[in-house]
Design an enzyme around this catalytic site. Structure first.
Site, PDB file in Angstrom:
ATOM      1  N   LYS A 136       1.841  -8.249  -6.527  1.00 42.01           N
ATOM      2  CA  LYS A 136       2.879  -8.951  -5.773  1.00 42.01           C
ATOM      3  C   LYS A 136       2.611 -10.456  -5.915  1.00 42.01           C
ATOM      4  O   LYS A 136       2.110 -11.113  -5.009  1.00 42.01           O
ATOM      5  CB  LYS A 136       2.841  -8.507  -4.310  1.00 42.01           C
ATOM      6  CG  LYS A 136       3.982  -9.020  -3.465  1.00 42.01           C
ATOM      7  CD  LYS A 136       3.906  -8.433  -2.055  1.00 42.01           C
ATOM      8  CE  LYS A 136       5.044  -8.955  -1.208  1.00 42.01           C
ATOM      9  NZ  LYS A 136       4.984  -8.391   0.171  1.00 42.01           N
ATOM     10  N   GLU A 175       0.840  -1.197   0.000  1.00 41.89           N
ATOM     11  CA  GLU A 175       0.000   0.000   0.000  1.00 41.89           C
ATOM     12  C   GLU A 175       0.880   1.255   0.000  1.00 41.89           C
ATOM     13  O   GLU A 175       0.592   2.235  -0.684  1.00 41.89           O
ATOM     14  CB  GLU A 175      -0.919   0.027   1.224  1.00 41.89           C
ATOM     15  CG  GLU A 175      -1.998  -1.030   1.208  1.00 41.89           C
ATOM     16  CD  GLU A 175      -1.584  -2.361   1.825  1.00 41.89           C
ATOM     17  OE1 GLU A 175      -0.367  -2.707   1.833  1.00 41.89           O
ATOM     18  OE2 GLU A 175      -2.486  -3.072   2.296  1.00 41.89           O
TER      19      GLU A 175
END
Length: 117
Positions: free
Chosen positions: A96, A71
């Site tokens: 990811k 984030e």
């Protein structure tokens, strides 16, 4: 408004909360959409976004200072997108795919959106 997309920007970063993520690193993949307002129909790079330069800046961010959360990385990349004239708004998705998850999965993503104030 014109939307320009840049998909699959890949770089190795050392982001994560686990020691092995920071030590070994992993590939991160980034997709970006930037919105620009073009005041003219000129066929000139100065009136739009240099997406090659933007891609290089995103790679530098991914390869840069490690952070714990994707984030946080996504927010860093968003700031880079918004700093590029003439971007008015942007959406950044960080993938990811090698996240340390113990069950089968395909990908982990975080998406952030923002506009220039």
């Amino acid at each position: 408004m014109v939307t320009i997309g840049l998909s699959g920007v890949r770089a190795r970063g050392f982001h994560g909360v686990f020691p092995e993520e920071v030590r070994e690193g992993q590939d991160f993949i980034v997709n970006v959409e930037v919105q620009i307002e073009r005041q003219s129909a000129e066929d000139d790079l100065e009136t739009t976004v240099d997406y090659g330069g933007l891609a290089e800046a995103l790679v530098a961010d991914i390869e840069g200072e490690p952070v714990n959360l994707i984030e946080t990385l996504a927010s860093r990349l968003l700031c880079t997108c918004l700093a590029a004239p003439p971007v008015r708004a942007a959406t950044v998705t960080v993938h990811k795919p090698s996240a340390p998850i113990r069950v089968p999965f395909t990908d982990v993503t975080v998406t952030v959106t923002g506009c220039r104030s």
